[in-house]
Design an enzyme around this catalytic site. Structure first.
Site, mmCIF file in Angstrom:
data_model
loop_
_atom_site.group_PDB
_atom_site.id
_atom_site.type_symbol
_atom_site.label_atom_id
_atom_site.label_comp_id
_atom_site.label_asym_id
_atom_site.label_seq_id
_atom_site.Cartn_x
_atom_site.Cartn_y
_atom_site.Cartn_z
ATOM 1 N N ARG A 19 1.392 60.441 -51.587
ATOM 2 C CA ARG A 19 1.128 61.981 -51.982
ATOM 3 C C ARG A 19 -0.244 62.101 -52.812
ATOM 4 O O ARG A 19 -0.585 63.070 -53.256
ATOM 5 C CB ARG A 19 2.234 62.675 -52.821
ATOM 6 C CG ARG A 19 3.482 62.427 -52.003
ATOM 7 C CD ARG A 19 4.317 63.655 -52.218
ATOM 8 N NE ARG A 19 5.768 63.552 -51.246
ATOM 9 C CZ ARG A 19 6.005 64.513 -50.287
ATOM 10 N NH1 ARG A 19 5.560 65.618 -50.535
ATOM 11 N NH2 ARG A 19 6.867 64.446 -49.527
ATOM 12 N N LYS A 69 -0.711 45.896 -57.032
ATOM 13 C CA LYS A 69 -1.254 45.825 -58.475
ATOM 14 C C LYS A 69 -1.564 44.823 -59.215
ATOM 15 O O LYS A 69 -2.142 44.742 -60.112
ATOM 16 C CB LYS A 69 -0.064 46.557 -59.149
ATOM 17 C CG LYS A 69 0.166 48.138 -58.697
ATOM 18 C CD LYS A 69 1.383 48.802 -59.421
ATOM 19 C CE LYS A 69 1.433 50.056 -58.873
ATOM 20 N NZ LYS A 69 2.292 50.907 -59.605
ATOM 21 N N ASN A 154 17.257 43.357 -66.266
ATOM 22 C CA ASN A 154 16.638 43.050 -64.638
ATOM 23 C C ASN A 154 17.679 42.203 -64.168
ATOM 24 O O ASN A 154 18.317 41.213 -64.893
ATOM 25 C CB ASN A 154 15.280 42.352 -64.989
ATOM 26 C CG ASN A 154 14.691 42.411 -63.648
ATOM 27 O OD1 ASN A 154 14.596 43.631 -63.121
ATOM 28 N ND2 ASN A 154 14.053 41.260 -63.130
ATOM 29 N N GLY A 245 11.198 60.847 -60.302
ATOM 30 C CA GLY A 245 9.875 60.492 -60.491
ATOM 31 C C GLY A 245 8.572 61.040 -60.253
ATOM 32 O O GLY A 245 7.638 60.605 -60.358
#
Ligand code: NDP
Length: 284
Positions: A19, A69, A154, A245
């Site tokens: 988006r 990333k 985690n 989010g």
């Protein structure tokens, strides 16, 4: 005569769902900035070449998303302190013939929690679930808000431990009790619970017991759209306030835009439009 417009993009794989082009177009319109923002899908083994091609075409800056990333981190000649701490980069800016790098995910999340949702982080107990790229990106900016405790949980404990070790000095500076944990027993009764795992993507189980939530806690999934629904329903079932989010998405974009263009775009209208679009696709 045509007026030249500066070129920006989001680079990822996949990227068709992104988006970001609509968000940055709305920011550009709101601030009167002349720019073009495109989607670029890089081959899984071709991020560096795609970035070089983009620079060749005159690209001024880009957002970088899954799974690049970490490669974006490597591609940068200079990185912000928060990008260094995260070891991951979501924003690149062209400076002559080199790339400067930042990670705006964390500050975007913090702004959505503190400013948009009106929930303070200072003095609170925070549970951050997930030590992947997103978890790494948000940990530093969360710590700088000064929660009294932050537990990073985690599935693979070693990743959480590595990340907390890397952030230990920052945590000490801000007086935060920073702990690493597995998913089974990360603690109970947190004020803020953040899901930064990819478990929602596969429609998977909520990765932690509901006792992590205190009544009225903020429970935020970094995902949005249908993928966030099971987490939001879980939060509501257990007396917490659910949030997805989408606000983070808009706020991290605003931070990138401000760095590229030197002007901070207003975010409330963009978030409201996006919210309506996402709700419509969910059949609301
Ligand atoms: P990564 O692939 O880097 O990390 C995935 C994380 O999820 C790891 O911590 C992994 O644990 C964990 N995980 C995966 N599957 C499960 C499972 N079934 N149960 C428990 N834990 C699981 O992904 P990212 O960190 O980049 O992204 C995470 C999420 O955040 C994504 O859903 C992404 O869409 C969202 N996101 C949203 C943003 C926004 O602006 N709103 C910005 C960035 C990300 P392990 O280490 O043990 O494998």
């Amino acid at each position: 005569m045509t007026v030249p417009t500066d070129l920006y993009a989001v680079i990822g794989h996949p990227v068709a769902h992104s988006r970001s082009p609509a968000i940055h177009a709305a920011f550009a319109a709101a601030t009167g900035q002349a720019l073009r923002y495109e989607r670029v899908q890089a081959p899984l083994d071709g991020f560096a070449q795609t970035l070089a091609d983009f620079a060749e075409q005159g690209g001024r800056g880009c957002n970088v998303t899954v799974p690049f990333k970490f490669e974006a981190f490597e591609a940068a000649a200079e990185r912000s302190e928060r990008a260094e701490l995260a070891g991951a980069v979501n924003t690149l800016k062209r400076d002559g013939d080199r790339w400067l790098a930042d990670n705006t995910d964390g500050v975007g999340l913090v702004r959505d929690i503190v400013t948009n949702a009106g929930v303070p982080l200072a003095g609170q107990r925070v549970l951050l679930i997930g030590a992947g790229g997103a978890g790494a990106g948000v940990l530093g900016p969360l710590l700088t808000e000064g929660p009294v405790q932050l537990v990073l949980a985690n599935r693979s404990l070693d990743k959480a431990q590595a990340l907390t070790a890397g952030h230990a000095a920052l945590a000490r500076r801000h007086g935060v009790d920073l702990l690493a944990s597995g998913l089974e027993a990360p603690g109970t009764g947190f004020d803020v619970v953040l899901n930064a795992t990819a478990s929602s993507l596969g429609g998977g189980e909520i990765p932690v017991p509901a006792t992590v939530l205190r009544p009225g806690a903020l429970a935020l999934d970094l995902m949005y759209g249908p993928a966030a629904r099971p987490f939001l329903a879980w939060a509501a079932r257990h007396g917490a306030i659910g949030r997805d989010g989408l606000g983070m998405l808009v706020e991290q974009a605003a931070e990138s835009f401000a760095w590229w263009r030197g002007v901070r775009p207003p975010t409330a209208g963009v978030l409201a439009t996006l919210r309506a679009e996402v709700d419509a696709t969910q059949g609301h």
